[in-house]
Design a protein around this motif. Sequence first.
Motif, PDB file in Angstrom:
ATOM      1  N   SER A 223       8.106  -0.742   1.290  1.00 13.68           N
ATOM      2  CA  SER A 223       7.070  -0.308   0.362  1.00 13.68           C
ATOM      3  C   SER A 223       6.246  -1.514  -0.084  1.00 13.68           C
ATOM      4  CB  SER A 223       7.713   0.357  -0.851  1.00 13.68           C
ATOM      5  OG  SER A 223       6.797   0.471  -1.904  1.00 13.68           O
ATOM      6  N   PHE A 224       4.925  -1.405   0.035  1.00 12.68           N
ATOM      7  CA  PHE A 224       4.038  -2.489  -0.408  1.00 12.68           C
ATOM      8  C   PHE A 224       4.197  -2.740  -1.899  1.00 12.68           C
ATOM      9  CE2 PHE A 224       0.010  -3.684  -2.406  1.00 12.68           C
ATOM     10  CZ  PHE A 224      -0.171  -4.932  -1.839  1.00 12.68           C
ATOM     11  N   LYS A 225       4.280  -1.666  -2.661  1.00 11.08           N
ATOM     12  CA  LYS A 225       4.376  -1.799  -4.111  1.00 11.08           C
ATOM     13  C   LYS A 225       5.660  -2.528  -4.503  1.00 11.08           C
ATOM     14  CE  LYS A 225       3.161   0.864  -8.142  1.00 11.08           C
ATOM     15  NZ  LYS A 225       2.702   2.135  -8.629  1.00 11.08           N
ATOM     16  N   CYS A 226       6.759  -2.188  -3.857  1.00  7.50           N
ATOM     17  CA  CYS A 226       8.038  -2.838  -4.136  1.00  7.50           C
ATOM     18  C   CYS A 226       7.986  -4.311  -3.715  1.00  7.50           C
ATOM     19  CB  CYS A 226       9.152  -2.103  -3.397  1.00  7.50           C
ATOM     20  SG  CYS A 226      10.786  -2.761  -3.718  1.00  7.50           S
ATOM     21  N   LYS A 227       7.449  -4.583  -2.540  1.00  7.08           N
ATOM     22  CA  LYS A 227       7.367  -5.961  -2.037  1.00  7.08           C
ATOM     23  C   LYS A 227       6.479  -6.815  -2.934  1.00  7.08           C
ATOM     24  CE  LYS A 227       8.866  -7.436   1.191  1.00  7.08           C
ATOM     25  NZ  LYS A 227      10.135  -8.163   1.357  1.00  7.08           N
ATOM     26  N   SER A 228       5.338  -6.266  -3.349  1.00  4.46           N
ATOM     27  CA  SER A 228       4.442  -7.053  -4.207  1.00  4.46           C
ATOM     28  C   SER A 228       5.098  -7.337  -5.552  1.00  4.46           C
ATOM     29  CB  SER A 228       3.096  -6.358  -4.386  1.00  4.46           C
ATOM     30  OG  SER A 228       3.242  -5.151  -5.096  1.00  4.46           O
ATOM     31  N   GLN A 229       5.862  -6.387  -6.079  1.00  2.00           N
ATOM     32  CA  GLN A 229       6.545  -6.612  -7.352  1.00  2.00           C
ATOM     33  C   GLN A 229       7.619  -7.688  -7.208  1.00  2.00           C
ATOM     34  OE1 GLN A 229       5.529  -5.356 -10.348  1.00  2.00           O
ATOM     35  NE2 GLN A 229       6.938  -6.920 -11.057  1.00  2.00           N
ATOM     36  N   VAL A 230       8.305  -7.711  -6.077  1.00  2.00           N
ATOM     37  CA  VAL A 230       9.321  -8.747  -5.826  1.00  2.00           C
ATOM     38  C   VAL A 230       8.666 -10.126  -5.826  1.00  2.00           C
ATOM     39  CG1 VAL A 230      10.832  -9.687  -4.022  1.00  2.00           C
ATOM     40  CG2 VAL A 230      10.954  -7.265  -4.611  1.00  2.00           C
ATOM     41  N   VAL A 231       7.536 -10.260  -5.133  1.00  2.00           N
ATOM     42  CA  VAL A 231       6.848 -11.558  -5.054  1.00  2.00           C
ATOM     43  C   VAL A 231       6.319 -11.964  -6.427  1.00  2.00           C
ATOM     44  CG1 VAL A 231       4.899 -12.787  -4.031  1.00  2.00           C
ATOM     45  CG2 VAL A 231       6.308 -11.313  -2.610  1.00  2.00           C
ATOM     46  N   ILE A 232       5.761 -11.016  -7.159  1.00  2.00           N
ATOM     47  CA  ILE A 232       5.246 -11.308  -8.503  1.00  2.00           C
ATOM     48  C   ILE A 232       6.383 -11.766  -9.422  1.00  2.00           C
ATOM     49  CG2 ILE A 232       4.274 -10.245 -10.588  1.00  2.00           C
ATOM     50  CD1 ILE A 232       2.544  -8.522  -8.647  1.00  2.00           C
ATOM     51  N   SER A 233       7.511 -11.072  -9.387  1.00  2.00           N
ATOM     52  CA  SER A 233       8.647 -11.432 -10.236  1.00  2.00           C
ATOM     53  C   SER A 233       9.190 -12.811  -9.879  1.00  2.00           C
ATOM     54  CB  SER A 233       9.768 -10.393 -10.109  1.00  2.00           C
ATOM     55  OG  SER A 233       9.328  -9.145 -10.568  1.00  2.00           O
ATOM     56  N   ALA A 234       9.261 -13.102  -8.576  1.00  2.00           N
ATOM     57  CA  ALA A 234       9.745 -14.418  -8.136  1.00  2.00           C
ATOM     58  C   ALA A 234       8.798 -15.518  -8.606  1.00  2.00           C
ATOM     59  CB  ALA A 234       9.895 -14.444  -6.626  1.00  2.00           C
TER      60      ALA A 234
ATOM     61  N   LEU B  50      16.146   5.542  -5.285  1.00  2.00           N
ATOM     62  CA  LEU B  50      15.284   6.693  -5.594  1.00  2.00           C
ATOM     63  C   LEU B  50      13.972   6.247  -6.227  1.00  2.00           C
ATOM     64  CD1 LEU B  50      17.934   9.250  -6.888  1.00  2.00           C
ATOM     65  CD2 LEU B  50      16.683   9.321  -4.718  1.00  2.00           C
ATOM     66  N   CYS B  51      14.013   5.189  -7.047  1.00  2.00           N
ATOM     67  CA  CYS B  51      12.778   4.666  -7.640  1.00  2.00           C
ATOM     68  C   CYS B  51      11.848   4.110  -6.561  1.00  2.00           C
ATOM     69  CB  CYS B  51      13.092   3.591  -8.671  1.00  2.00           C
ATOM     70  SG  CYS B  51      13.771   4.245 -10.207  1.00  2.00           S
ATOM     71  N   VAL B  52      12.406   3.351  -5.610  1.00  2.00           N
ATOM     72  CA  VAL B  52      11.600   2.821  -4.515  1.00  2.00           C
ATOM     73  C   VAL B  52      11.027   3.961  -3.688  1.00  2.00           C
ATOM     74  CG1 VAL B  52      11.686   1.527  -2.342  1.00  2.00           C
ATOM     75  CG2 VAL B  52      12.782   0.604  -4.388  1.00  2.00           C
ATOM     76  N   LEU B  53      11.841   4.974  -3.430  1.00  2.00           N
ATOM     77  CA  LEU B  53      11.377   6.129  -2.655  1.00  2.00           C
ATOM     78  C   LEU B  53      10.240   6.846  -3.373  1.00  2.00           C
ATOM     79  CD1 LEU B  53      11.767   7.920  -0.176  1.00  2.00           C
ATOM     80  CD2 LEU B  53      13.444   9.222  -1.506  1.00  2.00           C
ATOM     81  N   SER B  54      10.378   7.049  -4.687  1.00  2.00           N
ATOM     82  CA  SER B  54       9.312   7.750  -5.425  1.00  2.00           C
ATOM     83  C   SER B  54       8.039   6.921  -5.451  1.00  2.00           C
ATOM     84  CB  SER B  54       9.770   8.085  -6.847  1.00  2.00           C
ATOM     85  OG  SER B  54       9.871   6.920  -7.625  1.00  2.00           O
ATOM     86  N   GLN B  55       8.151   5.593  -5.574  1.00  2.00           N
ATOM     87  CA  GLN B  55       6.964   4.740  -5.546  1.00  2.00           C
ATOM     88  C   GLN B  55       6.291   4.776  -4.177  1.00  2.00           C
ATOM     89  OE1 GLN B  55       5.461   3.219  -8.083  1.00  2.00           O
ATOM     90  NE2 GLN B  55       7.007   4.130  -9.406  1.00  2.00           N
ATOM     91  N   THR B  56       7.099   4.839  -3.121  1.00  2.81           N
ATOM     92  CA  THR B  56       6.552   4.898  -1.773  1.00  2.81           C
ATOM     93  C   THR B  56       5.822   6.221  -1.542  1.00  2.81           C
ATOM     94  OG1 THR B  56       8.330   3.477  -0.981  1.00  2.81           O
ATOM     95  CG2 THR B  56       7.115   4.692   0.687  1.00  2.81           C
ATOM     96  N   VAL B  57       6.354   7.298  -2.087  1.00  5.86           N
ATOM     97  CA  VAL B  57       5.692   8.603  -1.955  1.00  5.86           C
ATOM     98  C   VAL B  57       4.369   8.592  -2.709  1.00  5.86           C
ATOM     99  CG1 VAL B  57       5.866  11.043  -2.595  1.00  5.86           C
ATOM    100  CG2 VAL B  57       7.803   9.895  -1.517  1.00  5.86           C
ATOM    101  N   ASN B  58       4.360   7.992  -3.909  1.00  4.57           N
ATOM    102  CA  ASN B  58       3.133   7.940  -4.717  1.00  4.57           C
ATOM    103  C   ASN B  58       2.094   7.018  -4.096  1.00  4.57           C
ATOM    104  OD1 ASN B  58       4.218   9.693  -6.581  1.00  4.57           O
ATOM    105  ND2 ASN B  58       4.938   8.074  -7.939  1.00  4.57           N
ATOM    106  N   SER B  59       2.524   5.896  -3.562  1.00  2.00           N
ATOM    107  CA  SER B  59       1.622   4.941  -2.924  1.00  2.00           C
ATOM    108  C   SER B  59       2.192   4.659  -1.542  1.00  2.00           C
ATOM    109  CB  SER B  59       1.550   3.653  -3.742  1.00  2.00           C
ATOM    110  OG  SER B  59       0.843   2.672  -3.028  1.00  2.00           O
ATOM    111  N   SER B  60       1.580   5.221  -0.515  1.00  4.63           N
ATOM    112  CA  SER B  60       2.180   5.176   0.821  1.00  4.63           C
ATOM    113  C   SER B  60       1.877   3.886   1.594  1.00  4.63           C
ATOM    114  CB  SER B  60       1.729   6.390   1.634  1.00  4.63           C
ATOM    115  OG  SER B  60       0.320   6.387   1.745  1.00  4.63           O
ATOM    116  N   LYS B  61       1.320   2.868   0.936  1.00  5.51           N
ATOM    117  CA  LYS B  61       1.082   1.596   1.616  1.00  5.51           C
ATOM    118  C   LYS B  61       2.419   0.951   1.950  1.00  5.51           C
ATOM    119  CE  LYS B  61      -3.099   0.175  -0.835  1.00  5.51           C
ATOM    120  NZ  LYS B  61      -3.635  -0.908  -1.663  1.00  5.51           N
ATOM    121  N   THR B  62       2.523   0.429   3.165  1.00  5.32           N
ATOM    122  CA  THR B  62       3.745  -0.251   3.570  1.00  5.32           C
ATOM    123  C   THR B  62       3.408  -1.591   4.217  1.00  5.32           C
ATOM    124  OG1 THR B  62       3.744   0.869   5.718  1.00  5.32           O
ATOM    125  CG2 THR B  62       5.049   1.887   3.962  1.00  5.32           C
TER     126      THR B  62
END
Length: 166
Positions: A131-142, A29-41
């Motif tokens: 989701s771009f936002k989710c993917k970028s956060q994964v790369v940043i965390s790694a 649900l968090c990923v879904l809400s972030q995708t709705v707020n920022s629709s970049k994929t």
Amino acid sequence: AKGEACTVVLRGANKQILDEAERSLHDALCVLSQTVNSSKTVLGGGCSEMLMADAVDDLARKTPGKESLAIEAFARALRQLPTIIADNGGHDSSDLIPKLRACHHNGQKTMGLDMEKGTIGDMVELRIVESFKCKSQVVISAHEAAEMILRVDEIITCAPRQRTRR
């Protein structure tokens, strides 16, 4: 309908399974809400990781000295993600990943892993995105985790200081 509430009922054999299901649902649900707020994929199925790895490899070739070795290692780590996706999907990663690399090398930059069929497919045609936002956060965390490991490695591998006898 828009703005209406809904109820999700979770069932499980024990409390641990229910807790894990609740965490997974919350994450989704968090990923879904972030995708709705920022629709970049970005393209999914390991496609974006292969593209990032190619870009990082290009940077490694342009970088002189020992730094290029660290940059190449980061590119190798990015290329491991499609392997993990294939393995987690129950497919033969040793068969799929070389095919995916060949596709990207031959200019088919939208190819990724089609986990339903266990083959390589065009992520645009299959409409597999993340989701771009989710993917970028994964790369940043790694990246941050790798940097912390390198710092600890540096501390551990330092030569011990010489002791003087009194």
